[in-house]
Design a protein around this motif. Structure first.
Motif, mmCIF file in Angstrom:
data_model
loop_
_atom_site.group_PDB
_atom_site.id
_atom_site.type_symbol
_atom_site.label_atom_id
_atom_site.label_comp_id
_atom_site.label_asym_id
_atom_site.label_seq_id
_atom_site.Cartn_x
_atom_site.Cartn_y
_atom_site.Cartn_z
ATOM 1 N N GLN A 226 14.612 -8.908 -9.308
ATOM 2 C CA GLN A 226 14.557 -9.519 -8.002
ATOM 3 C C GLN A 226 13.129 -9.490 -7.795
ATOM 4 O OE1 GLN A 226 17.592 -8.003 -4.861
ATOM 5 N NE2 GLN A 226 15.693 -7.854 -3.609
ATOM 6 N N SER A 227 12.513 -8.380 -7.955
ATOM 7 C CA SER A 227 11.055 -8.444 -7.390
ATOM 8 C C SER A 227 10.060 -7.487 -8.453
ATOM 9 C CB SER A 227 10.837 -7.808 -6.234
ATOM 10 O OG SER A 227 11.207 -6.373 -6.023
ATOM 11 N N VAL A 228 8.883 -7.546 -8.546
ATOM 12 C CA VAL A 228 7.868 -6.868 -9.247
ATOM 13 C C VAL A 228 6.683 -6.442 -8.517
ATOM 14 C CG1 VAL A 228 6.519 -6.323 -11.302
ATOM 15 C CG2 VAL A 228 8.792 -7.586 -11.316
ATOM 16 N N LYS A 229 6.631 -5.467 -7.772
ATOM 17 C CA LYS A 229 5.581 -5.243 -6.870
ATOM 18 C C LYS A 229 4.849 -3.849 -6.676
ATOM 19 C CE LYS A 229 6.637 -5.237 -2.593
ATOM 20 N NZ LYS A 229 7.178 -5.783 -1.042
ATOM 21 N N GLU A 230 4.061 -3.471 -6.228
ATOM 22 C CA GLU A 230 3.417 -2.470 -5.941
ATOM 23 C C GLU A 230 3.870 -1.805 -5.012
ATOM 24 O OE1 GLU A 230 0.581 -0.558 -7.706
ATOM 25 O OE2 GLU A 230 1.540 -2.131 -9.014
ATOM 26 N N SER A 231 4.745 -0.324 -5.093
ATOM 27 C CA SER A 231 5.104 0.349 -3.919
ATOM 28 C C SER A 231 5.059 1.767 -3.990
ATOM 29 C CB SER A 231 6.745 -0.200 -4.144
ATOM 30 O OG SER A 231 7.383 0.349 -2.949
ATOM 31 N N VAL A 232 5.227 2.457 -2.959
ATOM 32 C CA VAL A 232 5.263 3.895 -2.988
ATOM 33 C C VAL A 232 6.381 4.453 -3.485
ATOM 34 C CG1 VAL A 232 4.553 5.965 -1.674
ATOM 35 C CG2 VAL A 232 3.385 3.917 -1.199
ATOM 36 N N PRO A 233 6.524 5.354 -4.408
ATOM 37 C CA PRO A 233 7.863 5.935 -4.835
ATOM 38 C C PRO A 233 8.375 6.687 -3.669
ATOM 39 C CG PRO A 233 6.038 6.618 -6.430
ATOM 40 C CD PRO A 233 5.366 5.902 -5.053
ATOM 41 N N PRO A 234 9.771 6.881 -3.834
ATOM 42 C CA PRO A 234 10.715 7.419 -2.726
ATOM 43 C C PRO A 234 10.060 8.863 -2.243
ATOM 44 C CG PRO A 234 11.846 6.500 -4.834
ATOM 45 C CD PRO A 234 10.828 6.606 -5.048
ATOM 46 N N ALA A 235 9.848 9.156 -0.979
ATOM 47 C CA ALA A 235 9.426 10.172 -0.608
ATOM 48 C C ALA A 235 10.250 11.270 -1.034
ATOM 49 C CB ALA A 235 9.349 10.149 0.946
ATOM 50 N N GLU A 236 11.387 11.469 -1.020
ATOM 51 C CA GLU A 236 12.189 12.554 -1.460
ATOM 52 C C GLU A 236 12.025 12.973 -2.912
ATOM 53 O OE1 GLU A 236 15.087 8.916 -1.946
ATOM 54 O OE2 GLU A 236 13.276 9.469 -0.505
#
Length: 232
Positions: free
Chosen positions: A76-86
């Motif tokens: 659905q998407s390929v993008k830069e993102s911050v990993p889950p905070a948990e």
């Protein structure tokens, strides 16, 4: 015989009770002599339930550094993102590959790399449409942090969707697992996000169909840039 076996694949044990409920309900409708339309609907739902919980074997590519798709579905998407905070992986961004599963896809999830389960975190939440960007923050999810065989960190997250109401995960902290091994299942329709190690590019294009345990979505040791796709 091979053709028959390719159609009638094994059914995951988690589906047995649901198939049984649909089958019993259909049998009762037949015995009650209700209009045949309702019996036919019961038969269709029973067959669909068996189809949904299918659990076919997969042939996983064997090469150090490969990252394999954890779920069947469309990228659905390929993008830069911050990993889950948990998962406490910091605030630096990395490439996130999102694979969306519809109700007709295989829903058994598979480990994307060879490595060790370092940490897991379950987060209760909403049941928004899993295709929405904010679903990764607002929806119920189960996040897993893994250390790859080369010592890098990779995270993958099971995310509930509009229809999904149960995330199952049987991975264990500290356990060594191999790419392609089954680790969980989501009922009924959802998505899985993969946060690639820092500096590792995706090798799949948006709109491409991924096959859990088989499709290579990245290579830790490769230097190829993000791929584009074109509809043919």
């Amino acid at each position: 015989m091979e053709t028959i076996l390719s159609v009638f694949v094994p059914i995951h044990r988690e589906g047995h009770k649901f198939i049984g409920v649909f089958a019993i309900a259909t049998a009762l409708l037949f015995l009650m002599q209700v209009p045949s339309f309702f019996v036919m609907v019961g038969i269709i739902l029973t067959a669909w339930c068996a189809y949904f919980f299918r659990d076919p074997d997969r042939v996983t590519p064997q090469k150090e550094g490969l990252v394999i798709a954890p779920a069947d579905g469309v990228v659905q998407s390929v993008k830069e993102s911050v990993p889950p905070a948990e998962l406490d992986m910091g605030s630096d961004t990395c490439t996130r590959v999102t694979i969306f599963m519809n109700v007709f896809d295989v829903h058994v999830n598979r480990v994307p790399v060879d490595g060790k389960i370092v940490r897991q975190a379950y987060t209760p939440g909403k049941y928004l449409n899993a295709s929405l960007e904010k679903a990764c923050e607002d929806n119920e999810r189960h996040a897993i942090l893994m250390e790859t065989a080369s010592g890098k960190n990779i995270a993958f997250v099971q995310i509930a969707g509009l229809v999904a109401r149960r995330i199952l995960c049987w991975a264990e902290d500290g356990k060594e697992m191999n790419a392609g091994e089954r680790f969980g299942l989501i009922r009924f329709g959802s998505r899985v996000d993969v946060y690639l190690p820092k500096g590792v590019n995706s090798l799949v294009a948006v709109g491409q169909r991924a096959i859990a345990g088989e499709t290579v979505i990245a290579n830790e040791k490769g230097r190829e840039k993000q791929r584009d796709g074109a509809i043919r």
